[in-house]
Structure formats: structure tokens, C-alpha cells
Design an enzyme around this catalytic site. Structure first.
Site, PDB file in Angstrom:
ATOM      1  N   CYS A 178      53.163  46.705  26.685  1.00 24.40           N
ATOM      2  CA  CYS A 178      53.732  46.286  27.975  1.00 24.40           C
ATOM      3  C   CYS A 178      53.476  47.269  29.107  1.00 24.40           C
ATOM      4  CB  CYS A 178      55.223  46.028  27.816  1.00 24.40           C
ATOM      5  SG  CYS A 178      55.546  44.792  26.558  1.00 24.40           S
ATOM      6  N   LEU A 215      63.712  59.794  30.883  1.00 26.90           N
ATOM      7  CA  LEU A 215      63.241  61.119  31.289  1.00 26.90           C
ATOM      8  C   LEU A 215      62.859  61.913  30.040  1.00 26.90           C
ATOM      9  CD1 LEU A 215      65.547  62.341  34.236  1.00 26.90           C
ATOM     10  CD2 LEU A 215      63.236  61.398  34.346  1.00 26.90           C
ATOM     11  N   GLU A 258      61.034  46.291  22.446  1.00 21.98           N
ATOM     12  CA  GLU A 258      60.754  46.184  21.023  1.00 21.98           C
ATOM     13  C   GLU A 258      61.668  47.165  20.294  1.00 21.98           C
ATOM     14  OE1 GLU A 258      56.581  46.419  20.045  1.00 21.98           O
ATOM     15  OE2 GLU A 258      56.118  45.073  21.686  1.00 21.98           O
ATOM     16  N   LYS A 301      49.645  48.097  30.292  1.00 24.86           N
ATOM     17  CA  LYS A 301      48.875  46.981  30.876  1.00 24.86           C
ATOM     18  C   LYS A 301      49.615  46.376  32.071  1.00 24.86           C
ATOM     19  CE  LYS A 301      50.896  43.064  28.755  1.00 24.86           C
ATOM     20  NZ  LYS A 301      51.501  41.977  29.475  1.00 24.86           N
ATOM     21  N   LYS A 334      56.398  53.619  19.393  1.00 22.43           N
ATOM     22  CA  LYS A 334      57.761  54.144  19.487  1.00 22.43           C
ATOM     23  C   LYS A 334      58.480  53.798  18.187  1.00 22.43           C
ATOM     24  CE  LYS A 334      60.141  50.221  21.548  1.00 22.43           C
ATOM     25  NZ  LYS A 334      61.027  49.799  22.610  1.00 22.43           N
ATOM     26  N   GLU A 348      61.595  38.308  30.950  1.00 23.08           N
ATOM     27  CA  GLU A 348      62.270  38.858  29.777  1.00 23.08           C
ATOM     28  C   GLU A 348      62.233  40.379  29.865  1.00 23.08           C
ATOM     29  OE1 GLU A 348      63.764  37.190  27.102  1.00 23.08           O
ATOM     30  OE2 GLU A 348      64.358  39.296  26.975  1.00 23.08           O
ATOM     31  N   PHE A 349      63.348  41.029  29.576  1.00 18.32           N
ATOM     32  CA  PHE A 349      63.390  42.489  29.697  1.00 18.32           C
ATOM     33  C   PHE A 349      63.616  43.171  28.353  1.00 18.32           C
ATOM     34  CE2 PHE A 349      64.952  40.558  33.658  1.00 18.32           C
ATOM     35  CZ  PHE A 349      63.988  41.028  34.537  1.00 18.32           C
ATOM     36  N   LEU A 350      63.392  42.434  27.254  1.00 13.85           N
ATOM     37  CA  LEU A 350      63.707  43.023  25.950  1.00 13.85           C
ATOM     38  C   LEU A 350      62.778  44.185  25.604  1.00 13.85           C
ATOM     39  CD1 LEU A 350      61.486  42.100  23.577  1.00 13.85           C
ATOM     40  CD2 LEU A 350      62.682  39.946  23.809  1.00 13.85           C
ATOM     41  N   GLY A 378      56.923  64.010  26.907  1.00 12.94           N
ATOM     42  CA  GLY A 378      56.230  64.112  25.623  1.00 12.94           C
ATOM     43  C   GLY A 378      54.804  63.636  25.762  1.00 12.94           C
TER      44      GLY A 378
END
Ligand code: UGA
Length: 436
Positions: A262, A252, A150, A265, A325, A146-148, A255
């Protein structure tokens, strides 16, 4: 199609709701009864845009249910495995206890021909091991990473940029791939690339994707360190680099670095697995990626301390943001909260605010001060630190308005998300990360 989704966290709950919304008959399973009760009542147990609407829709259609009993997964044609794979306590590898426990519990309910589709992020080799464990049931294991992201989870699940399915090449594997193609028929028909690989490659795609993203962020943060030492501006540098279509501007953003449940870890688990495979040196750079990332939090704290004349003890600091985020209430390994905690550790009177993550933050770090409203956090502050680039701070906070609330017009922009010139023009001392 009847399907179960085992594990209803940030990944599973969204996957279950999204699958129901495209017409499947879904049962979500989770061991946490409170979470199950909330989801079943149509309320999202965490902040994720559009999830509540999808849950309500699923409930109304009767195609989406949740349960804490694994027996309710029986009869599903596909079982999606979406349990967490956190970092092992005291080490860097992935903790697979929830994956193994889910398989243990599911095993008695499997029928020949069932498909187990792994979505959790696992070390390469896990799928083959699970396949061997369920072989006697006649079920087939495939891996469907899964590449979703949040905050964009519903969007990413309903309109993915690619679908990857890893399977064995035997007849059972081929059949299982066909079942997955049917699950995602709408996305495939809309032109989403559907890539079929072996099990190991599918597992690696996920780890490699997150490792690449983390490397990209740390690359620009390394450039921020050089910019700081040389008087250059990393934001302008990133803009200039980003125009090269081979590089691209996304990820890029220099900050205080990456966090969340994800990337941190996953790069550690990836490196730990490479070590086990005797190829640790191939990804030795990931340790550097990690170290650069963690240095950014320290750098933000140093900026605040220096700007306040070397001592923060007893000074009031407004910390805007707690989530790792924007558009998320997730505080797992949040750089934002880490900065707040470090400042508190130095004796500062820290007041944190966040539009979504305040309760999670307060539960995890009761030693910090909290303000539900942004302006209450700003009031009488000696310094303001912006650590999560929510629209409420990035776009909606005017320097003049903020200037009327604080004691000292000092702002540290940990996300390089503000218009430095506008803040300076309003009388603020502005510090970005790697910016002039
Ligand atoms: C990440 C990946 O982007 C997803 O593709 C993946 O499916 C997911 O992990 C996962 O493994 O489940 P996510 O953790 O939701 O998604 O967060 P990202 O949007 O990738 O942001 C990660 C961190 O990097 C955040 O702390 C963010 O503030 C930071 N970041 C991002 C930067 O510091 N600079 C950037 O330019 C971009």
C-alpha cells in the site's frame, strides 16, 4: 442485506467475512479459482489474525460464500469493489486494469438501483469515470475507502475509526448513501463517525491518509539520518516528540522504513495523478519521502558491512524477518527482504527466517537461504539482522540464548525494537538505526 465483494485479496476477503459476521448475506467473487476454493472451504489463503475464525463462522451460518463466476453477484443490493490497484509496470501510476475488468464483467448483471461501492485505492477521478460507464444500467457508484491495516484487518473492519462515503448529491446518490449507512448500521450505532463527501474527496481521503502516514515515517527516518551524523538518538527523540499530542508517537518508528502493498505504491500513484492534474509540485515532497525511505534499506546494509569489517562475502548472516511488518505474511515491497537480497548480492551467506512469510519469500527469492526455525537461522551466524519486529524476535529472543548459537555476537536492529542495553550487557555489539 445481500451483497457481493468483488476481489478477495487482503482487503476483499476480510471485508466479505466481516460483513457476513455482522449479519449480511455475502458472496465473495474472485477470478483466482484456487483462492475461491480455499476461502469457500473456510481456509484463509494468507495470514491474517482472526480471519480463519470469521470464515468458519460465515460458512457455518450459510451467510458467506465464494465464487469465481461474476454471475453469482447478480441480485446483490450492494457490490463492493475490492480488486487490487498495483503500480503500473514501468511507471508510477496505479494500474486500473483489474478495476475496469471487474466493471466490464459486472455490467451485464447490474439492475437499476444497485449500489457499487468502491473500496479499492484509486486515483481521484476514477469513481466519476466508472459512474459514467454504468449509468445505463441504473446502478449508482459511491466510494467507500478502506483504512484497514494488514495484521489488524478484522479489527479495523469491524471497528473502524471512521467511515467515509463519497457520492453524488442527486437522489440516486442520496439513496445509495442511505444504503451504505444501513450496511454499517452497527458501527454507526456504536458511534463511528460516518462522513459523507463527494466522490473526489472520498477517493482523495485514502490517498492523503497513506501519504500522511508515509510522510510521518520518512520524517522520523530523516531525523535518524541527522541523529547518525550528530551522535543523537532517534528513538529518544521520537519519544520526546510523541508526547506532544499534536504530533503523537505512532508512526514515528524509525528503522528500515515502510513497505508493503500500500504505502509505497500509493504515494507514487498519488504523485503521478497530481502530475496529470497539473499539480505535481504540490506533492513533490512525496518523491523525497520515497527517497528517504529507500535510503534506509541501504543504510541497514551499510551498517552490516561496516560492522563486519567492510566485507560480507562468505560471511553467514541471520536475517530475522521477511514480511513487510509483523502479523502478516505479505512480502510485497518488503524492506526486510530487500535488505536480505542486497546482502546476498554482496556475496553473504544469508539465512532468512520468519514465522509466517517464509514460503512467500522462498517462492519470490529462491537465491536466499531459509530456516523455518529461528534458532537454525542463528546458528553459526557472523551477524544477526532483525528486519521485522515479530514478538518472536523483539520480545522472546534472549541475548544470552542467541549468544550461545551464533559465531559472532553482532546484532543490527533494523527496527529499533530491542533493548540495546540488555544486548550489550550480554556481550553483543549492538547497532540500531539512528541510535547511539
Ligand atoms: C497501510 C495503512 O496504515 C492503512 O490505513 C491502509 O488502509 C493500508 O495501508 C492500505 O492502503 O490498504 P499497511 O500497509 O497494512 O496499512 O501497513 P502499516 O501498518 O501502515 O505499515 C506500513 C509500513 O510502515 C510497514 O512496513 C511498517 O513496518 C512501516 N512502519 C510503520 C514504520 O517503518 N514505522 C512506523 O512507525 C510504522
Amino acid at each position: 442485506m445481500r451483497m457481493s465483494v468483488i476481489g478477495c485479496g487482503y482487503l476483499g476477503a476480510v471485508h466479505a467475512a466481516a460483513m457476513a459476521s455482522i449479519g449480511h448475506d455475502v458472496i465473495g467473487i474472485d477470478v483466482d479459482e484456487r483462492k475461491v476454493a480455499a476461502l469457500d472451504a473456510g481456509s484463509a489463503p494468507f495470514f491474517e489474525p482472526q480471519l480463519r475464525e470469521l470464515l468458519a463462522e460465515g460458512r457455518a451460518s450459510g451467510r458467506l460464500r465464494f465464487s469465481s463466476r461474476m454471475a453469482d453477484a447478480a441480485g446483490a443490493q450492494v457490490h463492493f469493489l475490492a480488486v487490487g490497484t498495483p503500480q503500473i509496470p514501468g511507471g508510477h501510476a496505479a494500474d486500473l486494469r483489474y478495476v475496469d475488468a471487474a466493471i466490464d464483467e459486472l455490467l451485464p448483471h447490474l439492475r437499476a438501483g444497485d449500489v457499487i461501492a468502491g473500496k479499492s485505492t484509486v486515483p481521484v477521478g476514477t469513481a466519476a469515470r466508472l459512474a459514467a460507464r454504468v449509468i445505463d444500467s441504473g446502478a449508482t457508484v459511491v466510494w467507500n475507502p478502506e483504512f484497514l491495516r494488514e495484521g489488524w484487518a478484522v479489527h479495523d473492519t469491524l471497528t473502524p475509526d471512521r467511515l467515509v462515503v463519497g457520492a453524488e448529491t442527486d437522489s440516486a446518490g442520496t439513496r445509495a448513501v442511505a444504503v451504505l449507512r444501513q450496511v454499517y448500521a452497527a458501527a454507526v450505532a456504536a458511534g463511528t463517525p460516518f462522513l459523507v463527501t463527494d466522490l473526489a474527496t472520498a477517493e482523495l481521503v485514502k490517498g492523503a491518509a497513506n501519504a500522511f502516514l508515509a510522510t510521518k515515517i520518512s520524517f522520523i527516518n530523516a531525523m535518524a539520518e541527522i541523529a547518525e551524523a550528530s551522535g543523537a538518538d532517534v528513538a529518544l527523540l521520537a519519544d520526546a516528540l510523541g508526547h506532544d499530542s499534536r504530533i503523537g508517537r505512532r508512526y514515528l518508528g524509525a528503522g528500515i522504513g515502510f513497505g508493503g502493498g500500500c504505502l509505497p505504491k500509493d504515494i507514487r500513484a498519488f504523485a503521478a495523478r497530481a502530475e496529470e492534474l497539473g499539480r505535481g509540485e504540490a506533492v513533490g515532497f512525496l518523491h523525497e519521502v520515497d527517497a528517504i525511505n529507500l535510503r534506509r534499506r541501504e543504510r541497514a546494509v551499510r551498517l552490516v558491512v561496516d560492522a563486519l569489517g567492510g566485507l560480507v562475502f562468505g560471511r553467514r548472516i541471520a536475517v530475522l524477518g521477511a514480511a513487510f511488518k509483523p502479523f502478516s505474511d505479505d512480502i510485497r515491497d518488503s524492506p526486510a527482504l530487500d535488505v536480505a537480497v542486497r546482502l546476498r548480492g554482496l556475496g553473504a551467506d544469508v539465512v532468512v527466517t520468519d514465522p509466517a512469510a517464509l514460503d512467500n519469500a522462498a517462492a519470490a527469492h529462491p537465491q536466499l537461504g531459509y530456516a523455518r526455525h529461528r534458532d537454525d537461522a542463528l546458528r553459526e551466524a557472523d551477524a544477526v539482522v532483525i528486519v521485522t519486529e515479530w514478538d518472536e524476535y523483539r520480545r522472546d529472543l534472549s541475548p544470552t540464548h542467541a549468544g550461545g548459537l551464533v559465531r559472532g555476537r553482532l546484532i543490527i536492529d533494523g527496527r529499533n525494537c530491542l533493548d540495546a542495553a540488555a544486548w550489550r550487557a550480554a556481550g553483543w555489539q549492538y547497532h540500531g538505526m539512528g541510535r547511539r
